[in-house]
Structures are given as C-alpha cells and as structure tokens.
Scaffold this active site. Structure first.
Site, PDB file in Angstrom:
ATOM      1  N   LEU A 209     -23.065 -15.226 -12.402  1.00  0.00           N
ATOM      2  CA  LEU A 209     -23.461 -14.326 -11.323  1.00  0.00           C
ATOM      3  C   LEU A 209     -24.980 -14.167 -11.339  1.00  0.00           C
ATOM      4  CD1 LEU A 209     -20.664 -11.604 -11.544  1.00  0.00           C
ATOM      5  CD2 LEU A 209     -20.639 -13.864 -10.480  1.00  0.00           C
TER       6      LEU A 209
ATOM      7  N   ARG B  75     -36.194  -3.606  -9.167  1.00  0.00           N
ATOM      8  CA  ARG B  75     -37.007  -2.933 -10.188  1.00  0.00           C
ATOM      9  C   ARG B  75     -38.018  -3.866 -10.846  1.00  0.00           C
ATOM     10  NH1 ARG B  75     -32.771   0.155 -13.886  1.00  0.00           N
ATOM     11  NH2 ARG B  75     -31.250  -1.231 -12.891  1.00  0.00           N
TER      12      ARG B  75
ATOM     13  N   GLY C 160     -20.662  -5.922  -4.981  1.00  0.00           N
ATOM     14  CA  GLY C 160     -20.091  -5.723  -6.297  1.00  0.00           C
ATOM     15  C   GLY C 160     -19.783  -7.015  -7.021  1.00  0.00           C
ATOM     16  N   THR C 161     -19.534  -6.868  -8.332  1.00  0.00           N
ATOM     17  CA  THR C 161     -19.307  -8.044  -9.176  1.00  0.00           C
ATOM     18  C   THR C 161     -18.010  -8.769  -8.835  1.00  0.00           C
ATOM     19  OG1 THR C 161     -18.396  -6.527 -10.834  1.00  0.00           O
ATOM     20  CG2 THR C 161     -20.688  -7.211 -11.108  1.00  0.00           C
TER      21      THR C 161
ATOM     22  N   GLY D 139     -19.916   0.563 -18.451  1.00  0.00           N
ATOM     23  CA  GLY D 139     -18.486   0.790 -18.293  1.00  0.00           C
ATOM     24  C   GLY D 139     -17.833   0.957 -19.649  1.00  0.00           C
TER      25      GLY D 139
ATOM     26  N   ASN E  30     -18.336  -2.245 -21.982  1.00  0.00           N
ATOM     27  CA  ASN E  30     -18.129  -3.562 -21.388  1.00  0.00           C
ATOM     28  C   ASN E  30     -19.461  -4.295 -21.214  1.00  0.00           C
ATOM     29  OD1 ASN E  30     -17.007  -5.701 -19.797  1.00  0.00           O
ATOM     30  ND2 ASN E  30     -17.655  -4.599 -17.956  1.00  0.00           N
TER      31      ASN E  30
ATOM     32  N   ALA F 107     -80.153 -43.020 -27.934  1.00  0.00           N
ATOM     33  CA  ALA F 107     -79.977 -41.683 -27.391  1.00  0.00           C
ATOM     34  C   ALA F 107     -80.597 -41.586 -25.999  1.00  0.00           C
ATOM     35  CB  ALA F 107     -80.620 -40.657 -28.321  1.00  0.00           C
TER      36      ALA F 107
END
Length: 452
Positions: free
Chosen positions: A6, A13, A76-77, A135, A164, A418
C-alpha cells in the site's frame, strides 16, 4: 505468494511536493526498501497500490515484476487492498505490506508467512508502552478476536498495549470475500482492513500472531521528524553490521551508507564519511574523515586522505589519494598512484607509480607509468564543442604550470619545462618548452591608486 504494498498515501505532513513513498531513507526511496524485502522473500508477483503522485512513483520504481493498482480516492486501507484484487491469484497466500514502513526484516516476514500456513491467517503485532494512535489487538481466552481502532476503542480497550502493525498474511480466496463485506460504518467513515480479522474469526479461522525482534521494524514515516529518526536507526544498524564484520569505525554514529558498502579485512573508516551506490573497499583500505565515495572500487592498501570526493572511479592497490582530491567517473588508477591535494581526475587512466600531487586537472588522458605531473598542470581537453584526449607515455616529467592542449602526445621519457603550453606532440627523451623570452622593463612602475 503475492505481495500487496500500500503506497497511495499523500503524506501531507511531509510538507513536500514529493510523494511520501519517494522520500529518501539511506539515499533510496522508502518504497524501494519495501520492494527489496518483498523480492527477497521470493514473491511471484508484487502489486503496488498508488494514489497521490502515482505517475512519479511508477516512473521512479517501475519494473517487470510490478503490477500497479490506482486508488483514486483515499477511502481506507481495506479499500486500498481492494484495488489490487484484479492482480491477485484465485488462491494462495497474500502478504500485505506498507510503502512507508521500510525496515521490516525478511526474517520477520518469513516467520509471519510460516505462521499463516497454507490455509490460515497471521498478523504481525508489537507491544509498545504508549499505544496511542494504534489499533489494539483484542483477545479472548488468549486468542485474537478483532482489532479496534483508537477512535472506536473503549477505555478498557485503549489500555491494551499489543497493537496492530497492519502487516498480515492470509489466503487470496478468503481475502476476496472479506473485502467484499467491509463496511465504512465507523468514526473515520473508512473501510478498515483490520475489520477482516473479526470476519476471519467468525469464519472459524484462527488468527495467529507473530512479533518482530525489534520494534523499529514496524515503524512508519509520516513526517520529516520521523524520517530523520528512522534514518539514524537504520544507519546505526548498518554501522553495527560493519563492526561485527571487523571494520574499524572511529565513531559508528558518524557514518552514512546510502547504498551497498562491501569491506575487506582491516578496513578503517574515519568520521563523517558518506558512501553512496555500490562501493567496495579492499583489505587494509583506510578512509580519512569527511570523504564522499560513490560507485567506486578501492583496492587493497589504498589510503584515502580526508576531504576527498570519489565517484565512478577505480582506485588501485596502495594508491594515495588526497587530501582534497576529486576523482570523477571514468578514472582508473593502477597501483601506487598518488593523486594529491586539489587535483581532479576525470575519464582518465593512470598507470603504476605515477604522481600528480598538487593543484592539477587531468581530464580525458592516458598517462603511463612513473610519470610526474607538476603542480598546476592542466589537460585542455575541450575546444568548446568536442572533447579530445591527451596521451602521456611512460617516465615523462611535466613541469609546473603546464597546459597540454589536446589532442597531443608526450613521448616516453620526455621532459616539459615549467610554464609550457604544449600544442604539438613532444618527442621522446627530449626537453620541450614554450615560453616567451624573459624581459625586464627598466623604470616601469605599478599603477598608483588615485585619490578620490
């Protein structure tokens, strides 16, 4: 086995235009870490559920083994997992992971899959002192019966410390049925994936649980503060692995690995070093403080002095680099080569025992062995449109402040005086120089500053 990841969250944020799962941990997107772990499990197929900034996510990480499922609305999930149903097999285990939880170890997930078995259900849980926001795992007679979200939990349920993680493994045929029965009748008005636990129990399936060895394996990222905390955790773990492998770290808290660092025996790394991409350090290599090394191989016994920047280079055995040296892509150094302070090398091969110790630029050059490059030497490799190569054969001595205008060749054993600007080939074993005749202008005076 099929894995569903997911990765549709917007990550408000984060306060960033970059999708949350593309935020970098150890130099790589969060989602890339999760994909690596899923692949290490030997998954047959991986489905990524994307939403906010999905095209950017696909462009950054698309691969043949990925199936992409679009979640247009964030409901939602449970709703998110449902978007992946067209990609799931009719049967077999399905593992649910999260694109913003990057540090779960393969061993932890393997144990979870084993607990699920061939026809079961397994949930990854963790005990934490402050479970606020998580949860809660509700048990009866020791068995999991459901999960209750923080906003829907009673006072007694909020006191539960087993929570959870969202990571679970179940069978595809069961998952399809449970997702079809989900309701959004809750405080959030969302379709919770966690509601399938109660459905599984109601269907007579025992929900097994497994816990990770460390809580940090389950930590997700919601803002830059959490991302920074996870970065330090990850770097600490990488440093600990190096120490256990025998690498000497002067301060394990001051090293950053943003890719794969492979070290031989008796390697020593000072403070403030950053390793990016694929880096290999051979036996006995020492890296001084504050170096940045990217996609580079460093052979045994080489010494990298402080404040060097190496990218796409190959450093030979017993080479001395820096301090304040830069090796750019295409640099190939043989053994016992010295590249000193404020010297830059790009797309050049330098043979054994040659030195460029001070203030030089060597680009698009083939340099032989036992060559001494004086301070301030420049290979003028670019005419404004095209690049040309400079060839310097063995045992050449190049005086300070020399410009070699490519294409040009310096023959074996030649000496360049040089201050020479070389525009034609220099013959072997001869002194070549190009200087204006020295003059003294008698009576000349410097300009004086005029009074205002």
């Amino acid at each position: 086995m099929h894995v569903v990841i997911l990765a549709a969250g917007q990550g408000k944020r984060m306060r960033s235009a970059l999708p949350k799962v593309l935020q970098a941990l150890a130099g790589r997107p969060l989602l890339a870490h999760v994909l690596d772990t899923a692949r290490a499990l030997g998954a047959d197929k991986l489905s990524v559920v994307f939403g906010h900034g999905g095209e950017a996510v696909r462009a950054a990480l698309d691969a043949p083994d990925l199936a992409w499922a679009h979640q247009a609305e964030q409901l939602g999930t449970g709703h998110a997992v449902a978007q992946a149903l067209p990609h799931l097999p009719e049967s077999g285990p399905v593992l649910i992971l999260y694109g913003d939880v990057p540090l779960t170890r393969r061993e932890t997930l393997s144990e979870l899959i084993t607990r699920a078995g061939t026809d079961g259900f397994a949930l990854l849980t963790v005990d934490i002192p402050d479970p606020t926001g998580y949860g809660r795992i509700v048990r009866e007679a020791g068995k999991v019966v459901r999960i209750v979200e923080q906003k829907d939990a009673s006072e007694a349920e909020r006191a539960i410390t087993e929570v959870n993680t969202g990571i679970l493994c179940c069978q595809a045929q069961h998952l399809r049925g449970w997702l079809a029965r989900l309701s959004n009748d809750n405080a959030q008005g969302e379709y919770y994936l966690t509601d399938i636990i109660a459905m599984a129990v109601a269907d007579g399936i025992t929900v097994q649980t497994s816990q990770p060895a460390e809580v940090w394996e389950t930590l997700g990222v919601n803002d830059k503060s959490q991302l920074a905390s996870l970065e330090r955790l990850h770097q600490r773990n990488l440093a600990q692995a190096l120490l256990q492998a025998g690498v000497t770290l002067i301060d394990p808290a001051r090293i950053d690995i943003r890719g794969a660092l492979v070290c031989g025996r008796d390697v020593e790394i000072d403070v403030g070093c950053v390793f990016e991409g694929e880096v290999t350090l051979g036996d006995g290599v020492r890296v001084g403080a504050n170096c940045v090394i990217r996609n580079t191989k460093i052979a045994a016994g080489a010494l990298i002095h402080p404040f060097c920047h190496l990218e796409g280079a190959s450093v030979g055995p017993k080479d001395l680099i820096g301090p304040f040296a830069r090796l750019r892509p295409g640099t190939v150094l043989a053994e016992d080569v010295h590249i000193g302070n404020f010297t830059e090398v790009k797309n050049s091969a330098i043979a054994a025992h040659s030195k460029a110790n001070h203030l030089s630029y060597l680009g698009d050059a083939d340099i032989g062995s036992r060559v001494n490059v004086g301070a301030g030497t420049i290979t003028c490799n670019y005419d404004g449109a095209n690049k040309f190569r400079t060839v310097i054969e063995d045992e050449v001595f190049i005086g300070s402040d020399t410009q070699l205008v490519a294409p040009v060749r310096v023959g074996r054993g030649a000496t360049l005086g040089a201050g020479t600007t070389l525009t034609k080939d220099a013959p072997p074993a001869e002194l070549t120089l190009s200087r204006a005749r020295q003059l003294t202008l008698l009576g000349w005076k410097r300009p004086a500053k005029k009074a205002k």
